[in-house]
Design a protein around this motif. Structure first.
Motif, PDB file in Angstrom:
ATOM      1  N   VAL A 105       2.813  -3.078   8.620  1.00 51.24           N
ATOM      2  CA  VAL A 105       4.197  -3.216   9.081  1.00 51.24           C
ATOM      3  C   VAL A 105       5.069  -3.883   8.018  1.00 51.24           C
ATOM      4  O   VAL A 105       6.179  -3.425   7.709  1.00 51.24           O
ATOM      5  CB  VAL A 105       4.242  -4.031  10.399  1.00 51.24           C
ATOM      6  CG1 VAL A 105       5.697  -4.413  10.746  1.00 51.24           C
ATOM      7  CG2 VAL A 105       3.637  -3.232  11.537  1.00 51.24           C
ATOM      8  N   TYR A 106       4.548  -4.984   7.434  1.00 55.75           N
ATOM      9  CA  TYR A 106       5.357  -5.747   6.475  1.00 55.75           C
ATOM     10  C   TYR A 106       5.499  -5.040   5.132  1.00 55.75           C
ATOM     11  O   TYR A 106       6.575  -5.071   4.510  1.00 55.75           O
ATOM     12  CB  TYR A 106       4.727  -7.130   6.238  1.00 55.75           C
ATOM     13  CG  TYR A 106       4.906  -8.098   7.375  1.00 55.75           C
ATOM     14  CD1 TYR A 106       6.176  -8.413   7.859  1.00 55.75           C
ATOM     15  CD2 TYR A 106       3.818  -8.722   7.974  1.00 55.75           C
ATOM     16  CE1 TYR A 106       6.342  -9.307   8.903  1.00 55.75           C
ATOM     17  CE2 TYR A 106       3.968  -9.616   9.014  1.00 55.75           C
ATOM     18  CZ  TYR A 106       5.235  -9.909   9.478  1.00 55.75           C
ATOM     19  OH  TYR A 106       5.403 -10.796  10.510  1.00 55.75           O
ATOM     20  N   PHE A 107       4.430  -4.405   4.668  1.00 53.01           N
ATOM     21  CA  PHE A 107       4.429  -3.842   3.309  1.00 53.01           C
ATOM     22  C   PHE A 107       5.563  -2.834   3.062  1.00 53.01           C
ATOM     23  O   PHE A 107       6.334  -2.996   2.111  1.00 53.01           O
ATOM     24  CB  PHE A 107       3.067  -3.207   3.013  1.00 53.01           C
ATOM     25  CG  PHE A 107       2.988  -2.492   1.695  1.00 53.01           C
ATOM     26  CD1 PHE A 107       3.038  -3.187   0.506  1.00 53.01           C
ATOM     27  CD2 PHE A 107       2.888  -1.102   1.643  1.00 53.01           C
ATOM     28  CE1 PHE A 107       2.969  -2.525  -0.721  1.00 53.01           C
ATOM     29  CE2 PHE A 107       2.821  -0.429   0.441  1.00 53.01           C
ATOM     30  CZ  PHE A 107       2.861  -1.154  -0.742  1.00 53.01           C
ATOM     31  N   PRO A 108       5.717  -1.787   3.884  1.00 54.77           N
ATOM     32  CA  PRO A 108       6.797  -0.839   3.597  1.00 54.77           C
ATOM     33  C   PRO A 108       8.186  -1.464   3.718  1.00 54.77           C
ATOM     34  O   PRO A 108       9.103  -1.106   2.964  1.00 54.77           O
ATOM     35  CB  PRO A 108       6.592   0.269   4.644  1.00 54.77           C
ATOM     36  CG  PRO A 108       5.757  -0.333   5.699  1.00 54.77           C
ATOM     37  CD  PRO A 108       4.915  -1.352   5.042  1.00 54.77           C
ATOM     38  N   GLY A 109       8.347  -2.410   4.662  1.00 51.51           N
ATOM     39  CA  GLY A 109       9.642  -3.067   4.807  1.00 51.51           C
ATOM     40  C   GLY A 109       9.994  -3.886   3.579  1.00 51.51           C
ATOM     41  O   GLY A 109      11.137  -3.840   3.082  1.00 51.51           O
ATOM     42  N   LEU A 110       9.024  -4.634   3.058  1.00 54.58           N
ATOM     43  CA  LEU A 110       9.267  -5.441   1.861  1.00 54.58           C
ATOM     44  C   LEU A 110       9.536  -4.552   0.654  1.00 54.58           C
ATOM     45  O   LEU A 110      10.411  -4.848  -0.174  1.00 54.58           O
ATOM     46  CB  LEU A 110       8.050  -6.337   1.596  1.00 54.58           C
ATOM     47  CG  LEU A 110       7.768  -7.427   2.642  1.00 54.58           C
ATOM     48  CD1 LEU A 110       6.404  -8.068   2.380  1.00 54.58           C
ATOM     49  CD2 LEU A 110       8.853  -8.493   2.617  1.00 54.58           C
ATOM     50  N   ILE A 119      10.998  -5.302  -5.591  1.00 61.04           N
ATOM     51  CA  ILE A 119       9.720  -5.794  -6.114  1.00 61.04           C
ATOM     52  C   ILE A 119       8.739  -4.632  -6.222  1.00 61.04           C
ATOM     53  O   ILE A 119       8.922  -3.580  -5.601  1.00 61.04           O
ATOM     54  CB  ILE A 119       9.113  -6.901  -5.212  1.00 61.04           C
ATOM     55  CG1 ILE A 119       8.950  -6.394  -3.763  1.00 61.04           C
ATOM     56  CG2 ILE A 119       9.978  -8.150  -5.235  1.00 61.04           C
ATOM     57  CD1 ILE A 119       8.300  -7.407  -2.837  1.00 61.04           C
ATOM     58  N   GLY A 120       7.678  -4.844  -6.994  1.00 58.63           N
ATOM     59  CA  GLY A 120       6.655  -3.819  -7.164  1.00 58.63           C
ATOM     60  C   GLY A 120       5.704  -3.758  -5.981  1.00 58.63           C
ATOM     61  O   GLY A 120       5.685  -4.645  -5.111  1.00 58.63           O
ATOM     62  N   SER A 121       4.881  -2.719  -5.970  1.00 59.64           N
ATOM     63  CA  SER A 121       3.979  -2.510  -4.836  1.00 59.64           C
ATOM     64  C   SER A 121       2.916  -3.610  -4.749  1.00 59.64           C
ATOM     65  O   SER A 121       2.547  -4.040  -3.655  1.00 59.64           O
ATOM     66  CB  SER A 121       3.311  -1.133  -4.940  1.00 59.64           C
ATOM     67  OG  SER A 121       2.617  -1.013  -6.171  1.00 59.64           O
ATOM     68  N   ARG A 122       2.391  -4.087  -5.904  1.00 62.49           N
ATOM     69  CA  ARG A 122       1.381  -5.150  -5.864  1.00 62.49           C
ATOM     70  C   ARG A 122       1.976  -6.426  -5.277  1.00 62.49           C
ATOM     71  O   ARG A 122       1.356  -7.091  -4.423  1.00 62.49           O
ATOM     72  CB  ARG A 122       0.849  -5.435  -7.261  1.00 62.49           C
ATOM     73  CG  ARG A 122      -0.186  -6.562  -7.298  1.00 62.49           C
ATOM     74  CD  ARG A 122      -0.654  -6.843  -8.739  1.00 62.49           C
ATOM     75  NE  ARG A 122      -1.682  -7.887  -8.770  1.00 62.49           N
ATOM     76  CZ  ARG A 122      -1.423  -9.190  -8.798  1.00 62.49           C
ATOM     77  NH1 ARG A 122      -0.153  -9.613  -8.777  1.00 62.49           N
ATOM     78  NH2 ARG A 122      -2.416 -10.069  -8.841  1.00 62.49           N
ATOM     79  N   GLU A 123       3.187  -6.765  -5.724  1.00 62.69           N
ATOM     80  CA  GLU A 123       3.857  -7.967  -5.229  1.00 62.69           C
ATOM     81  C   GLU A 123       4.152  -7.853  -3.747  1.00 62.69           C
ATOM     82  O   GLU A 123       3.959  -8.798  -2.975  1.00 62.69           O
ATOM     83  CB  GLU A 123       5.156  -8.188  -6.021  1.00 62.69           C
ATOM     84  CG  GLU A 123       5.760  -9.560  -5.852  1.00 62.69           C
ATOM     85  CD  GLU A 123       6.944  -9.762  -6.784  1.00 62.69           C
ATOM     86  OE1 GLU A 123       7.590 -10.821  -6.676  1.00 62.69           O
ATOM     87  OE2 GLU A 123       7.222  -8.861  -7.607  1.00 62.69           O
ATOM     88  N   ALA A 124       4.607  -6.666  -3.323  1.00 69.28           N
ATOM     89  CA  ALA A 124       4.910  -6.447  -1.898  1.00 69.28           C
ATOM     90  C   ALA A 124       3.645  -6.539  -1.055  1.00 69.28           C
ATOM     91  O   ALA A 124       3.661  -7.090   0.054  1.00 69.28           O
ATOM     92  CB  ALA A 124       5.569  -5.081  -1.712  1.00 69.28           C
TER      93      ALA A 124
END
Length: 525
Positions: free
Chosen positions: A95-100, A106-111
């Protein structure tokens, strides 16, 4: 001098938060931010955070060591704990990853790492809240603590992987560490109950566990947790944890001060924290429905979910290792979640009562084995509480031929009593659903032998409300507590210390009479 400034700021801000009903941890974070803004007026400089960093690390190691002391596999290897924590972790990150990724630059690793940090709940806050409400041993409390320990383990794995530290060949020696358990048990037995016990905890957490694991390229946090876990089944593990509690709390103050003193939050950090506060209910909703999926009653699912509705200090620990640039925004986010969670937990029980008509229909048809309705069969006397008083009362009445059943909310007490041949069942005296559903057709007397005064008062009140007219007897430590129990409807209350003193006097009197009679007999021709 600088230590005096830290202590003064932390105490004042923590005291203010406590007085308004919020966790002092929020005050410590606020003290750190205050030092970042005004510290130069008092001689506190940003470079002083290096000293705090060392203190903070000690606090984290002690926290993990005490978590390990509670790490009993039988409480973790349960579907609702393992399944609930792992599924919730996966769903939260999803839930959080795509929203961030969508709303932040920010990059995908950071997210991904940020989403992982946000998925955890606060071990410190939940443990303190449950302890303050005397619900740590209740079923929903044990579920919540089990989930938190699983999350802590996940956090350690994330830290180990994300930090990129590669262990040395000597790290293989950790597989031999369990062989040290008999030695550790012996050391714990030999350490007594005073300062040596505290020093043993520090030695294992900081030296053998922390420094030892670090020297072979492993996480010092993992070492502290591992050595705590090896002592978890020792009968004095709880005493060791309690002896370290205050010291651990003081060191953790340094952790929160260090976060704040690193710099003041900007508008972006405040906006991030506000948005994360708005989406916080997602965490509670996920936990509630997952627990229902694992057959928990709506009440247990609701109370466990409320306890876990916050963001975690372990998220800050993860960030301090792999996302240092996000430490301040996450610190503000954790503070906001505490502002929401602390008052919410205070009203959790009345809130459930208001929502119960809507929540109960969501339960599954089958119930969790620990929450099945309880019937006492042909028992004549019910004893609530299986401490020393309850066990002594059970054994004496059993000798006199009464049919007895005993109940306790501590699974260990239940297992011990069953092994000793007692008729014991699991139950939480403060669970009003228990008193509504409890079948006790032949019970004519109830003995309340729990330690907690509020639990006894609630039990008396609920028994009378359901129409029980039999004998209710309780013990108490103080006059005012005894009066409170009597006012709730008990027939008789015994003051434990007074009764013990009276019993001791009777023993002395009988012994003196016996000796006098022996003396008279000896003097007869």
């Amino acid at each position: 001098m600088i230590e005096a400034v830290w202590i003064a700021f932390a105490f004042v801000m923590g005291l203010v938060m406590r007085q308004v009903g919020l966790p002092p941890l929020i005050g410590y974070l606020g003290a750190g931010f205050a030092l970042a803004g005004f510290g130069d007026l008092f001689g506190a400089q940003p470079q002083d955070s290096k000293v705090l960093s060392h203190i903070a690390h000690l606090g984290v190691l002690l926290l993990l060591f005490t978590v390990g002391l509670k790490l009993k596999l039988k409480n973790l290897i349960r579907p609702e704990v393992i399944g609930g924590s792992l599924i919730h972790f996966g769903l939260s990150v999803a839930v959080y990853f795509p929203g961030l990724l969508l709303f932040l630059d920010i990059g995908s690793r950071e997210a991904l790492l940020l989403a992982i940090a946000l998925s955890f709940s606060s071990t410190v806050l939940a443990a303190k809240v449950l302890e303050g409400k005397r619900e740590l041993r209740a079923f929903h409390g044990r579920v919540a603590i089990g989930v938190l320990i699983m999350q802590d383990l996940i956090a350690l794995v994330v830290i180990s992987i994300a930090s990129g530290n590669s262990p040395s060949a000597w790290a293989l020696l950790v597989f031999a560490v369990p062989l040290l358990r008999p030695l550790l048990y012996k050391l714990l037995d030999m350490s007594g109950h005073e300062e040596l016990l505290v020093l043993l905890g520090l030695f294992l957490a900081l030296v053998i566990g922390g420094l030892g694991f670090e020297s072979v390229g492993l996480s010092s946090e993992l070492g502290a947790l591992a050595f705590g876990a090896m002592l978890a089944n020792h009968k004095r593990a709880g005493e060791l944890s309690q002896s370290l509690w205050s010291l651990k709390e003081v060191f953790l103050v340094g952790f929160f001060l260090q976060i704040g003193i690193g710099g003041l939050p900007d508008m972006n950090a405040l906006l991030f924290a506000a948005v994360m506060g708005v989406v916080l209910p997602i965490k509670a909703i996920l936990f509630f429905f997952l627990f229902l999926l694992f057959k928990l009653r709506a009440r247990s699912a609701f109370l466990s979910g409320i306890s876990l509705t916050n963001y975690s200090e372990f998220g800050l620990i993860v960030a301090s290792v792999v996302l240092p640039e996000w430490l301040i925004p996450l610190a503000v986010t954790v503070s906001v979640s505490f502002l929401v969670s602390a008052p919410l937990n205070r009203i959790a029980h009345p809130l459930y009562e208001r929502l119960s008509k809507k929540l109960i229909p969501l339960e599954r048809d089958t119930r969790h084995p620990d929450e099945q309705p309880v019937t006492l069969g042909d028992a004549e006397i019910l004893i609530m509480g299986l401490g020393r008083t309850g066990r002594a009362a059970y054994d004496r009445l059993h000798e006199k031929g009464y049919r007895i059943v005993a109940m306790d909310s501590d699974p260990v007490a239940i297992e011990t009593s069953i092994a000793a041949g007692r008729n014991a069942r699991f139950a939480d005296a403060e669970d009003q659903v228990l008193w509504q559903s409890l079948e006790m057709p032949q019970v004519h007397s109830v003995i309340l032998a729990m330690n907690d005064a509020e639990a006894k008062t609630i039990a008396v009140r609920k028994l009378r409300e359901r129409g029980f007219r039999g004998l209710i007897v309780a013990h108490a430590m103080f006059d005012d507590i005894a009066q409170r129990i009597m006012d709730a409807g008990a027939d008789q209350t015994y003051l434990t210390m007074s009764e013990a003193g009276a019993g001791l006097a009777e023993q002395v009197d009988r012994e003196l009479i016996r000796r006098a009679e022996m003396l008279v007999s000896a003097q007869r021709p």
